[in-house]
Design an enzyme around this catalytic site. Sequence first.
Site, PDB file in Angstrom:
ATOM      1  CB  CYS A 190       1.843  -4.137  -1.974  1.00  0.00           C
ATOM      2  SG  CYS A 190      -0.021  -4.871  -1.637  1.00  0.00           S
ATOM      3  CD  GLU A 193       2.102  -8.151  -3.004  1.00  0.00           C
ATOM      4  OE1 GLU A 193       2.776  -7.950  -2.649  1.00  0.00           O
ATOM      5  OE2 GLU A 193       0.421  -7.222  -3.107  1.00  0.00           O
ATOM      6  CE  LYS A 230       4.598  -6.495   0.429  1.00  0.00           C
ATOM      7  NZ  LYS A 230       3.851  -7.483   0.496  1.00  0.00           N
TER       8      LYS A 230
END
Length: 260
Positions: free
Chosen positions: A144, A44, A110
């Site tokens: 994540c 990331e 995200k």
Amino acid sequence: MTKKLSVALIQSDLVWEDPIANRMFFEEKIKGITSKVDVIILPEMFSTGFTMNASENAETMEGETVQWMKGIASSLDVAVIGSIIIEENEHYFNRLLFVHPSEEIETYDKKHTFTLAKEHETYTAGQNNILIEFKGWRIRPLICYDLRFPVWARNTNNYDLLMYVASWPKPRINAWDSLLKARAIENMSYTIGVNRVGVDANNYEYSGNTVCYDTLGNCLAKSDKGEESILIVELDKEIQNNYRDKFRFLEDSDAFRFVE
């Protein structure tokens, strides 16, 4: 269609807010891979580290890091995956890029911004999941903190590979290990998590634990010594499909819909 998919997982330290240094580092590591791989996965925010200083570090979709990813993908005939900071329409996004060897780019923003680090105050959350078709494989890429939310990863469209790129800190690494294994088991899918190592400018420590699990939650490869490493894993769709046909767990899952 490719029954087998060879994937390189690059676990690395990152130079804080220095895209040039990070691109040089990853290019050296990538070009040092001697075996033929189909996909290369980076952590990331691989060009900067997990920074909230978006205004100073954001790029556009025409920026140098995107061009670099396209160059690597086309010159080495691989797909390159990782997230970077993108500025678009006066918003900042933690955006994952899946760059095909043809230089076609598919993106995922995200969905779950990490409120503990106040990511939500800087970055605009994405709203859409994506399913990527590559060499006959159906791939779901996530980022994540998305790992903590199983509904977002639920295998309702028969994907073959679930992957996460991350900057997941060492103090909560047990959750990383446990949740990745759970996602593999509950979705009957190969599941990969690529995490960074080192200590960032905020003094957060990262221990890696980059890993690949198979359909039943068996560990195929793991880097858990807190060091930079490259794991090469070969995924076999036929083996996965045989398990799915035998156990048929996905067919027994509950149907539901979201209600506002």
